[in-house]
Motif scaffolding. Structure first.
Motif, PDB file in Angstrom:
ATOM      1  N   SER A   1     -18.003  39.380 -33.126  1.00  0.00           N
ATOM      2  CA  SER A   1     -19.392  39.457 -32.684  1.00  0.00           C
ATOM      3  C   SER A   1     -20.135  38.141 -32.894  1.00  0.00           C
ATOM      4  N   GLY A   2     -20.804  37.677 -31.858  1.00  0.00           N
ATOM      5  CA  GLY A   2     -21.658  36.494 -32.013  1.00  0.00           C
ATOM      6  C   GLY A   2     -20.948  35.160 -31.858  1.00  0.00           C
TER       7      GLY A   2
ATOM      8  N   MET B   1      -8.432  42.552 -25.559  1.00  0.00           N
ATOM      9  CA  MET B   1      -8.106  42.310 -24.153  1.00  0.00           C
ATOM     10  C   MET B   1      -6.728  41.656 -24.044  1.00  0.00           C
TER      11      MET B   1
HETATM   12  O1  CDP Z   1     -21.283  41.638 -28.425  1.00  0.00           O
HETATM   13  P1  CDP Z   1     -20.655  41.964 -29.727  1.00  0.00           P
HETATM   14  O2  CDP Z   1     -19.480  41.129 -30.007  1.00  0.00           O
HETATM   15  O3  CDP Z   1     -21.610  42.065 -30.865  1.00  0.00           O
HETATM   16  O4  CDP Z   1     -20.110  43.438 -29.615  1.00  0.00           O
HETATM   17  P2  CDP Z   1     -19.265  44.104 -28.464  1.00  0.00           P
HETATM   18  O5  CDP Z   1     -18.270  43.168 -27.890  1.00  0.00           O
HETATM   19  O6  CDP Z   1     -20.209  44.754 -27.544  1.00  0.00           O
HETATM   20  O7  CDP Z   1     -18.434  45.208 -29.282  1.00  0.00           O
HETATM   21  C1  CDP Z   1     -19.045  46.194 -30.075  1.00  0.00           C
HETATM   22  C2  CDP Z   1     -17.967  46.850 -30.923  1.00  0.00           C
HETATM   23  O8  CDP Z   1     -17.083  47.568 -30.064  1.00  0.00           O
HETATM   24  C3  CDP Z   1     -17.074  45.906 -31.700  1.00  0.00           C
HETATM   25  O9  CDP Z   1     -17.571  45.588 -32.993  1.00  0.00           O
HETATM   26  C4  CDP Z   1     -15.756  46.677 -31.787  1.00  0.00           C
HETATM   27  O10 CDP Z   1     -15.740  47.575 -32.864  1.00  0.00           O
HETATM   28  C5  CDP Z   1     -15.747  47.490 -30.515  1.00  0.00           C
HETATM   29  N1  CDP Z   1     -14.876  46.911 -29.480  1.00  0.00           N
HETATM   30  C6  CDP Z   1     -13.527  47.162 -29.547  1.00  0.00           C
HETATM   31  O11 CDP Z   1     -13.059  47.796 -30.479  1.00  0.00           O
HETATM   32  N2  CDP Z   1     -12.696  46.709 -28.567  1.00  0.00           N
HETATM   33  C7  CDP Z   1     -13.162  45.996 -27.547  1.00  0.00           C
HETATM   34  N3  CDP Z   1     -12.340  45.580 -26.612  1.00  0.00           N
HETATM   35  C8  CDP Z   1     -14.541  45.691 -27.470  1.00  0.00           C
HETATM   36  C9  CDP Z   1     -15.377  46.150 -28.466  1.00  0.00           C
END
Ligand code: CDP
Length: 227
Positions: A11-12, A138
């Protein structure tokens, strides 16, 4: 199948910005996989299946049933160049973007059955057009054969600093220490879960953006895509 570029990382780290710019430049669709987990997290919270402080033991089967009950569709939005996510015929609002919902997402993202239920939906996107996919898994799970895999990181401090700037720019208040704690908690949950933990694929290119601005990150990633 069409070309797939994966941008994973915590994140971030700046994934959102670089993913968006790449998709625009290449004319590809953008898969914001985090938004899927955020939607399920928000609905699970609203249904009382999880709590904000993550103290409750979560019923995986109930979260799975909820996930399966959501009718999720991706609809290309030509005006924004983005793919809008439609849930039960309604476009998801900005509400899913806040930090609290990020926390809900990471609570339900630990469950293998929930991840499995969201898998095909994500993979199907690559059968329609070129794709830039933003997430945690991904490159490792969803698109193991992707053409380019980037793992974008930055120190927790640098990421917290960026969130503070974002919030202040949006006219909100921001507490650096509190944000840093939240970021570390979410990293910990995402990196240490047993299914699809957040980590670079073996063939991912690692990029540390701690000391790079968004432009420099974009140029570097674009370069990787051309190599
Ligand atoms: O934008 P940010 O990185 O803060 O968060 P996000 O990409 O929207 O993802 C939110 C949460 O969803 C993450 O902290 C993961 O726990 C989960 N996530 C995941 O498990 N697998 C992914 N492909 C994307 C998100």
């Amino acid at each position: 199948r069409f070309p797939v570029i994966c941008i994973d990382g915590p994140s971030g780290a700046g994934k959102g910005t670089v993913t968006w710019r790449l998709a625009q430049a290449l004319g590809y669709q953008l898969l914001d996989s985090g938004a899927l987990y955020r939607i399920v997290g928000l609905k699970a919270f609203e249904a009382g299946l999880i709590t904000a402080d993550a103290s409750q033991v979560i019923d995986e089967m109930a979260v799975l049933a909820l996930t399966q009950s959501l009718k999720i569709a991706f609809v290309p939005n030509n005006a924004s160049g983005r793919v809008d996510i439609i849930v039960n015929s309604e476009a998801i609002g900005e509400q899913v973007r806040n930090e609290a919902v990020g926390g809900y997402a990471s609570q339900i993202a630990v469950f293998p059955k929930v991840r499995q239920a969201l898998l095909k939906l994500q993979q199907d996107m690559a059968s329609r057009s070129g794709l830039v996919a933003d997430g945690r898994d991904m490159g490792t799970v969803v698109f193991p054969d992707a053409d380019v895999k980037v793992f974008l990181t930055a120190s927790a401090e640098a990421r917290a600093e960026r969130r503070v700037t974002q919030l202040l720019n949006a006219g909100q208040t921001a507490d650096f220490e509190a944000i840093l704690v939240t970021i570390k908690e979410r990293d910990d949950r995402d990196e240490n879960r047993s299914t699809a933990p957040s980590k670079p694929a073996a063939d991912a290119l690692l990029l540390d953006s701690s000391n790079l601005d968004a432009d420099a990150v974009y140029k570097q990633v674009k370069q990787y895509c051309q190599d």
